[in-house]
Design a protein around this motif. Sequence first.
Motif, mmCIF file in Angstrom:
data_model
loop_
_atom_site.group_PDB
_atom_site.id
_atom_site.type_symbol
_atom_site.label_atom_id
_atom_site.label_comp_id
_atom_site.label_asym_id
_atom_site.label_seq_id
_atom_site.Cartn_x
_atom_site.Cartn_y
_atom_site.Cartn_z
ATOM 1 N N PRO A 41 0.833 -1.209 0.000
ATOM 2 C CA PRO A 41 0.000 0.000 0.000
ATOM 3 C C PRO A 41 0.867 1.258 0.000
ATOM 4 C CG PRO A 41 -0.842 -1.592 1.576
ATOM 5 C CD PRO A 41 0.469 -2.125 1.095
ATOM 6 N N HIS A 42 0.386 2.315 -0.633
ATOM 7 C CA HIS A 42 1.185 3.528 -0.810
ATOM 8 C C HIS A 42 1.592 4.164 0.512
ATOM 9 C CE1 HIS A 42 0.673 3.380 -5.100
ATOM 10 N NE2 HIS A 42 -0.646 3.403 -5.001
ATOM 11 N N HIS A 43 0.700 4.135 1.510
ATOM 12 C CA HIS A 43 0.999 4.785 2.780
ATOM 13 C C HIS A 43 1.776 3.872 3.731
ATOM 14 C CE1 HIS A 43 -2.666 2.478 3.610
ATOM 15 N NE2 HIS A 43 -2.257 2.433 4.867
ATOM 16 N N PHE A 44 2.074 2.666 3.300
ATOM 17 C CA PHE A 44 2.776 1.687 4.136
ATOM 18 C C PHE A 44 4.280 1.918 3.994
ATOM 19 C CE2 PHE A 44 2.741 -2.762 5.931
ATOM 20 C CZ PHE A 44 1.832 -2.473 6.938
ATOM 21 N N GLN A 45 4.866 2.664 4.919
ATOM 22 C CA GLN A 45 6.277 3.024 4.845
ATOM 23 C C GLN A 45 7.126 2.079 5.705
ATOM 24 O OE1 GLN A 45 7.024 5.419 2.620
ATOM 25 N NE2 GLN A 45 4.814 5.505 2.240
ATOM 26 N N GLU A 46 8.421 2.397 5.831
ATOM 27 C CA GLU A 46 9.342 1.513 6.544
ATOM 28 C C GLU A 46 8.892 1.247 7.978
ATOM 29 O OE1 GLU A 46 11.795 3.160 3.191
ATOM 30 O OE2 GLU A 46 10.263 3.922 4.555
ATOM 31 N N LYS A 47 8.460 2.292 8.674
ATOM 32 C CA LYS A 47 8.044 2.138 10.074
ATOM 33 C C LYS A 47 6.865 1.182 10.189
ATOM 34 C CE LYS A 47 6.375 4.802 14.039
ATOM 35 N NZ LYS A 47 5.998 6.166 14.521
ATOM 36 N N GLU A 48 5.854 1.383 9.342
ATOM 37 C CA GLU A 48 4.665 0.535 9.385
ATOM 38 C C GLU A 48 4.987 -0.908 8.988
ATOM 39 O OE1 GLU A 48 3.482 4.666 9.276
ATOM 40 O OE2 GLU A 48 4.767 3.502 7.939
ATOM 41 N N MET A 49 5.848 -1.061 7.978
ATOM 42 C CA MET A 49 6.213 -2.416 7.535
ATOM 43 C C MET A 49 6.953 -3.167 8.627
ATOM 44 S SD MET A 49 7.187 -2.596 3.542
ATOM 45 C CE MET A 49 7.252 -4.355 3.754
ATOM 46 N N LYS A 61 17.102 -6.259 8.518
ATOM 47 C CA LYS A 61 17.148 -5.169 7.538
ATOM 48 C C LYS A 61 15.846 -5.135 6.746
ATOM 49 C CE LYS A 61 22.166 -5.173 6.883
ATOM 50 N NZ LYS A 61 23.278 -5.221 5.883
ATOM 51 N N LEU A 62 15.473 -3.928 6.345
ATOM 52 C CA LEU A 62 14.267 -3.753 5.540
ATOM 53 C C LEU A 62 14.513 -2.598 4.575
ATOM 54 C CD1 LEU A 62 10.606 -3.737 6.800
ATOM 55 C CD2 LEU A 62 11.415 -1.927 5.291
ATOM 56 N N ARG A 63 14.229 -2.834 3.323
ATOM 57 C CA ARG A 63 14.412 -1.757 2.336
ATOM 58 C C ARG A 63 13.250 -1.717 1.360
ATOM 59 N NH1 ARG A 63 16.301 -0.405 -2.736
ATOM 60 N NH2 ARG A 63 16.605 -2.573 -3.331
ATOM 61 N N ILE A 64 12.597 -0.554 1.322
ATOM 62 C CA ILE A 64 11.562 -0.308 0.319
ATOM 63 C C ILE A 64 12.231 0.338 -0.888
ATOM 64 C CG2 ILE A 64 9.469 0.998 -0.229
ATOM 65 C CD1 ILE A 64 8.636 0.808 2.663
ATOM 66 N N SER A 65 11.990 -0.193 -2.050
ATOM 67 C CA SER A 65 12.568 0.388 -3.256
ATOM 68 C C SER A 65 11.844 1.690 -3.571
ATOM 69 C CB SER A 65 12.440 -0.585 -4.432
ATOM 70 O OG SER A 65 13.098 -0.067 -5.567
ATOM 71 N N ARG A 66 12.624 2.759 -3.783
ATOM 72 C CA ARG A 66 12.042 4.074 -4.017
ATOM 73 C C ARG A 66 12.594 4.713 -5.288
ATOM 74 N NH1 ARG A 66 9.249 6.214 0.157
ATOM 75 N NH2 ARG A 66 9.306 5.116 2.149
ATOM 76 N N SER A 67 11.816 5.632 -5.825
ATOM 77 C CA SER A 67 12.238 6.389 -6.999
ATOM 78 C C SER A 67 13.267 7.432 -6.579
ATOM 79 C CB SER A 67 11.029 7.078 -7.640
ATOM 80 O OG SER A 67 11.448 8.061 -8.578
ATOM 81 N N PRO A 125 17.710 6.658 6.425
ATOM 82 C CA PRO A 125 16.497 7.148 5.764
ATOM 83 C C PRO A 125 16.778 7.572 4.333
ATOM 84 C CG PRO A 125 16.808 8.179 7.916
ATOM 85 C CD PRO A 125 18.063 7.454 7.609
ATOM 86 N N PHE A 126 15.799 7.350 3.466
ATOM 87 C CA PHE A 126 15.957 7.738 2.066
ATOM 88 C C PHE A 126 15.884 9.262 1.974
ATOM 89 C CE2 PHE A 126 14.915 8.500 -2.315
ATOM 90 C CZ PHE A 126 15.572 7.503 -3.004
#
Length: 201
Positions: A41-49, A61-67, A125-126
């Motif tokens: 989901p779009h609002h699901f960021q690193e903290k929420e995940m 470790k956790l990494r969300i791929s970002r533009s 942080p990104f």
Amino acid sequence: MGKRKLNASNPDVISLETPSNDQTLDKDYKGMGVVYVGHIPHHFQEKEMRQFFEQFGDILKLRISRSKKTANSKGYAFILFENEEVAKIVADTMNDYILCGRLLKCQYIPMNKVHKDTFKGASRPFKKIDWQGRAKVDRNRVKSTEEQQKSVKRLLKKEKDRRRKIAALGIDYDFPGYTAIAPKPSSKKTFADEEEEMDVA
């Protein structure tokens, strides 16, 4: 529904084809497990995940791929669990799970297929880069004499081409344009030897 197969040809997804041993996490992360999570989901960021998936086990470790341009999430992430069995349970349990109206796609990835750069930058942080601001500063900066000369030369060339096209259409029209206001190159000659003599005097 079957498990989603990761497409290595997709430029947005880190290649998961089996690379050479020095290109994987296989050596340094024995006993750990990686899970690919898609359709986030779009609002699901690193903290929420992290808060959501830590119910299964410890996350290293956790990494969300970002533009890089907008810093927005691309909709998928990689999670490194401390225990390999936990990672497999997460992949099986959460695959096709509906979260905030999105159907999550989860897949366990063997360590010998995880690229060593998968979690690069995951610990910080990104940082969004203000590309528009940078371009604005670059455009508004004071140009050097050489850059100004190139700019004037380019404008005069465009104007010359425009005049030629007008004439080719049989239109008798003349206008001042840039030619009338463009600074003309100086015809004054300076001699280095004379300037040095004046300085000495």
